[in-house]
Scaffold this motif. Structure first.
Motif, PDB file in Angstrom:
ATOM      1  N   ALA A  93     -23.169 -23.190  12.906  1.00  0.00           N
ATOM      2  CA  ALA A  93     -23.296 -21.831  12.355  1.00  0.00           C
ATOM      3  C   ALA A  93     -21.972 -21.065  12.438  1.00  0.00           C
ATOM      4  O   ALA A  93     -21.635 -20.301  11.536  1.00  0.00           O
ATOM      5  CB  ALA A  93     -24.387 -21.067  13.094  1.00  0.00           C
ATOM      6  N   CYS A 145     -19.247 -23.036   9.930  1.00  0.00           N
ATOM      7  CA  CYS A 145     -19.601 -23.253   8.520  1.00  0.00           C
ATOM      8  C   CYS A 145     -19.071 -22.090   7.674  1.00  0.00           C
ATOM      9  O   CYS A 145     -19.349 -20.928   7.975  1.00  0.00           O
ATOM     10  CB  CYS A 145     -21.127 -23.346   8.396  1.00  0.00           C
ATOM     11  SG  CYS A 145     -21.667 -23.726   6.725  1.00  0.00           S
ATOM     12  N   SER A 146     -18.330 -22.428   6.616  1.00  0.00           N
ATOM     13  CA  SER A 146     -17.859 -21.361   5.718  1.00  0.00           C
ATOM     14  C   SER A 146     -19.013 -20.944   4.807  1.00  0.00           C
ATOM     15  O   SER A 146     -19.937 -21.730   4.553  1.00  0.00           O
ATOM     16  CB  SER A 146     -16.685 -21.860   4.870  1.00  0.00           C
ATOM     17  OG  SER A 146     -17.128 -22.891   4.006  1.00  0.00           O
ATOM     18  N   GLU A 147     -18.928 -19.734   4.301  1.00  0.00           N
ATOM     19  CA  GLU A 147     -19.960 -19.253   3.371  1.00  0.00           C
ATOM     20  C   GLU A 147     -19.988 -20.156   2.125  1.00  0.00           C
ATOM     21  O   GLU A 147     -21.043 -20.470   1.585  1.00  0.00           O
ATOM     22  CB  GLU A 147     -19.655 -17.799   2.986  1.00  0.00           C
ATOM     23  CG  GLU A 147     -20.731 -17.175   2.097  1.00  0.00           C
ATOM     24  CD  GLU A 147     -20.401 -15.742   1.710  1.00  0.00           C
ATOM     25  OE1 GLU A 147     -19.331 -15.235   2.096  1.00  0.00           O
ATOM     26  OE2 GLU A 147     -21.228 -15.133   1.003  1.00  0.00           O
ATOM     27  N   ASP A 157     -19.244 -23.390   1.887  1.00  0.00           N
ATOM     28  CA  ASP A 157     -19.929 -24.661   2.145  1.00  0.00           C
ATOM     29  C   ASP A 157     -21.437 -24.466   2.312  1.00  0.00           C
ATOM     30  O   ASP A 157     -22.235 -25.306   1.898  1.00  0.00           O
ATOM     31  CB  ASP A 157     -19.356 -25.340   3.394  1.00  0.00           C
ATOM     32  CG  ASP A 157     -18.255 -26.312   3.020  1.00  0.00           C
ATOM     33  OD1 ASP A 157     -17.863 -26.325   1.831  1.00  0.00           O
ATOM     34  OD2 ASP A 157     -17.780 -27.050   3.911  1.00  0.00           O
ATOM     35  N   TRP A 158     -21.820 -23.371   2.971  1.00  0.00           N
ATOM     36  CA  TRP A 158     -23.255 -23.055   3.100  1.00  0.00           C
ATOM     37  C   TRP A 158     -23.894 -22.981   1.706  1.00  0.00           C
ATOM     38  O   TRP A 158     -24.909 -23.618   1.432  1.00  0.00           O
ATOM     39  CB  TRP A 158     -23.431 -21.724   3.855  1.00  0.00           C
ATOM     40  CG  TRP A 158     -24.854 -21.266   3.923  1.00  0.00           C
ATOM     41  CD1 TRP A 158     -25.513 -20.487   2.997  1.00  0.00           C
ATOM     42  CD2 TRP A 158     -25.822 -21.563   4.948  1.00  0.00           C
ATOM     43  NE1 TRP A 158     -26.812 -20.286   3.387  1.00  0.00           N
ATOM     44  CE2 TRP A 158     -27.028 -20.930   4.571  1.00  0.00           C
ATOM     45  CE3 TRP A 158     -25.773 -22.297   6.126  1.00  0.00           C
ATOM     46  CZ2 TRP A 158     -28.196 -21.008   5.340  1.00  0.00           C
ATOM     47  CZ3 TRP A 158     -26.933 -22.379   6.898  1.00  0.00           C
ATOM     48  CH2 TRP A 158     -28.123 -21.744   6.503  1.00  0.00           C
ATOM     49  N   ASP A 159     -23.244 -22.190   0.817  1.00  0.00           N
ATOM     50  CA  ASP A 159     -23.805 -22.007  -0.525  1.00  0.00           C
ATOM     51  C   ASP A 159     -23.834 -23.339  -1.290  1.00  0.00           C
ATOM     52  O   ASP A 159     -24.793 -23.633  -2.006  1.00  0.00           O
ATOM     53  CB  ASP A 159     -22.991 -20.973  -1.316  1.00  0.00           C
ATOM     54  CG  ASP A 159     -23.221 -19.553  -0.798  1.00  0.00           C
ATOM     55  OD1 ASP A 159     -24.208 -19.337  -0.067  1.00  0.00           O
ATOM     56  OD2 ASP A 159     -22.411 -18.669  -1.129  1.00  0.00           O
ATOM     57  N   LEU A 195     -26.676 -25.664   0.239  1.00  0.00           N
ATOM     58  CA  LEU A 195     -28.007 -25.134  -0.096  1.00  0.00           C
ATOM     59  C   LEU A 195     -28.273 -25.230  -1.600  1.00  0.00           C
ATOM     60  O   LEU A 195     -29.407 -25.489  -2.022  1.00  0.00           O
ATOM     61  CB  LEU A 195     -28.145 -23.686   0.394  1.00  0.00           C
ATOM     62  CG  LEU A 195     -28.694 -23.481   1.819  1.00  0.00           C
ATOM     63  CD1 LEU A 195     -30.167 -23.854   1.890  1.00  0.00           C
ATOM     64  CD2 LEU A 195     -27.946 -24.237   2.891  1.00  0.00           C
ATOM     65  N   VAL A 208     -25.631 -27.675  10.288  1.00  0.00           N
ATOM     66  CA  VAL A 208     -26.586 -26.574  10.127  1.00  0.00           C
ATOM     67  C   VAL A 208     -27.058 -26.402   8.682  1.00  0.00           C
ATOM     68  O   VAL A 208     -28.257 -26.230   8.428  1.00  0.00           O
ATOM     69  CB  VAL A 208     -25.992 -25.245  10.684  1.00  0.00           C
ATOM     70  CG1 VAL A 208     -24.780 -24.783   9.905  1.00  0.00           C
ATOM     71  CG2 VAL A 208     -27.049 -24.155  10.710  1.00  0.00           C
ATOM     72  N   HIS A 209     -26.123 -26.469   7.720  1.00  0.00           N
ATOM     73  CA  HIS A 209     -26.532 -26.236   6.319  1.00  0.00           C
ATOM     74  C   HIS A 209     -27.376 -27.398   5.792  1.00  0.00           C
ATOM     75  O   HIS A 209     -28.340 -27.192   5.052  1.00  0.00           O
ATOM     76  CB  HIS A 209     -25.334 -25.957   5.407  1.00  0.00           C
ATOM     77  CG  HIS A 209     -24.063 -26.677   5.776  1.00  0.00           C
ATOM     78  ND1 HIS A 209     -23.986 -27.676   6.724  1.00  0.00           N
ATOM     79  CD2 HIS A 209     -22.799 -26.528   5.314  1.00  0.00           C
ATOM     80  CE1 HIS A 209     -22.739 -28.097   6.823  1.00  0.00           C
ATOM     81  NE2 HIS A 209     -22.007 -27.412   5.976  1.00  0.00           N
ATOM     82  N   TYR A 210     -27.009 -28.618   6.196  1.00  0.00           N
ATOM     83  CA  TYR A 210     -27.791 -29.785   5.759  1.00  0.00           C
ATOM     84  C   TYR A 210     -29.207 -29.722   6.339  1.00  0.00           C
ATOM     85  O   TYR A 210     -30.196 -29.916   5.629  1.00  0.00           O
ATOM     86  CB  TYR A 210     -27.076 -31.065   6.197  1.00  0.00           C
ATOM     87  CG  TYR A 210     -27.687 -32.339   5.645  1.00  0.00           C
ATOM     88  CD1 TYR A 210     -27.357 -32.791   4.364  1.00  0.00           C
ATOM     89  CD2 TYR A 210     -28.583 -33.084   6.386  1.00  0.00           C
ATOM     90  CE1 TYR A 210     -27.912 -33.956   3.859  1.00  0.00           C
ATOM     91  CE2 TYR A 210     -29.142 -34.253   5.884  1.00  0.00           C
ATOM     92  CZ  TYR A 210     -28.797 -34.687   4.622  1.00  0.00           C
ATOM     93  OH  TYR A 210     -29.355 -35.837   4.114  1.00  0.00           O
ATOM     94  N   SER A 231     -31.240 -27.066   4.645  1.00  0.00           N
ATOM     95  CA  SER A 231     -31.621 -27.456   3.277  1.00  0.00           C
ATOM     96  C   SER A 231     -32.774 -28.459   3.301  1.00  0.00           C
ATOM     97  O   SER A 231     -33.701 -28.382   2.504  1.00  0.00           O
ATOM     98  CB  SER A 231     -30.427 -28.036   2.521  1.00  0.00           C
ATOM     99  OG  SER A 231     -30.061 -29.319   3.018  1.00  0.00           O
TER     100      SER A 231
END
Ligand code: NAP
Length: 269
Positions: free
Chosen positions: A98, A101-103, A105-107, A110, A152-154, A157
């Motif tokens: 968290a 993670c860059s915004e 890469d998060w976007d 997801l 976290v993003h994976y 998702s």
């Protein structure tokens, strides 16, 4: 399991699990629409599959982009006359926590992993309703119900895809549409090979991937594709909203395999 006269759409279909799905469905007489970003490998896959059976076409679509999905689904329907089965499989892997993670890469993660399945469902379901029903299978992960570090993003998702599966199952059952989710363990695909190449000891990482499973080896893409084909078939007519582990037992040991190897005496029968 025969898909004669059925139109099957697979996303992320030029490689790995998606490509194995296309082989499975083409071998069972389906007409297959291969969706992927990668024009070169997508066209090559379509060429290969045309030699197996059925009608197979490649559609270059970025499934994270609404306009491309809407136009792409319209092109598929124009070409094939409708859609019966949707395999929401496209996905990418990235590593971050968290705080790291860059915004951006998060976007990205997801959008490609989760929003894509929403967008594909949004435009394909009306076509299924016109045909009197259909089946959707989503490629989740063991990370739909458990977490791996620094992902976290994976993880988010993949958890989200399980929610999407259950929502679709609930909202469209009255239209004779089923939605199910597979949860693969580590599967030997280009994505996994790329992931292990990031660390200092790729061979050690590959061996660790094998050890994560009760049978001692990773899964093969076709082992997941067979389950996906089953869930998409009429043989699974009483299954909807299900999360089906295809993980070689990876999720079974409480405390992980270490608890079996070095833990309680009762663990050594
Ligand atoms: P893979 O070999 O990398 O195949 C994924 C395919 O999706 C690639 O051809 C990729 O194209 C395509 N793709 C990526 N972004 C896309 C986009 N925006 N629009 C259309 N296509 C796109 O990966 P895989 O291992 O088979 O993974 C398939 C699915 O299984 C993913 O959802 C993954 O999260 C899931 N899964 C994999 C494992 C595993 O251990 N391999 C385990 C559990 C779940 P490019 O190559 O051009 O990017």
């Amino acid at each position: 399991m025969n898909f004669k006269n059925k139109v099957v759409v697979v996303t992320g279909a030029a490689s790995g699990i998606g490509l194995a799905c296309c082989r499975e469905f083409a071998g069972r007489d389906a007409s297959v629409a291969i969706i992927d970003l990668d024009q070169k490998t997508g066209k090559r896959a379509a060429q290969e599959l045309r030699e197996i059976a059925g009608q197979v076409e490649f559609f270059g679509i970025d499934v994270s982009k609404r306009a491309q999905v809407q136009a792409g689904v319209a092109r598929i329907v124009k070409k094939y006359g409708g859609i019966d089965v949707l395999i929401n499989n496209a996905g990418i892997q990235r590593y971050a926590s968290a705080t790291t993670c860059s915004e951006k890469d998060w976007d990205l993660v997801l959008s490609v992993n989760l929003k894509s399945a929403f967008l594909m469902s949004k435009y394909v379901i009306p076509e299924m309703i016109k045909r009197g029903g259909g089946a959707i299978v989503i490629t989740g992960s063991v990370q739909s119900v458990a977490a791996v570090g620094n992902s976290v993003h994976y993880v988010v998702s993949k958890h989200g895809l399980l929610g999407l599966t259950r929502s679709l199952a609930l909202d469209y059952a009255r239209h004779n549409i089923r939605a199910n989710c597979v949860l693969p363990g580590a599967i030997d695909t280009p994505m996994l090979r790329w992931a292990v190449s990031l660390g200092p000891d790729p061979a050690g990482a590959l061996a660790a991937c094998d050890r994560m499973h009760l049978r001692g080896t990773m899964g093969r893409p076709e082992e997941v594709a067979r389950v996906i084909a089953f869930l998409a078939s009429d043989l699974a007519s009483f299954m909807t909203g299900a999360a089906v582990a295809v993980d070689g037992g990876m999720l079974i040991p409480a405390g992980g395999l270490a608890s079996q190897e070095q833990g309680l005496p009762a663990a050594k029968p």
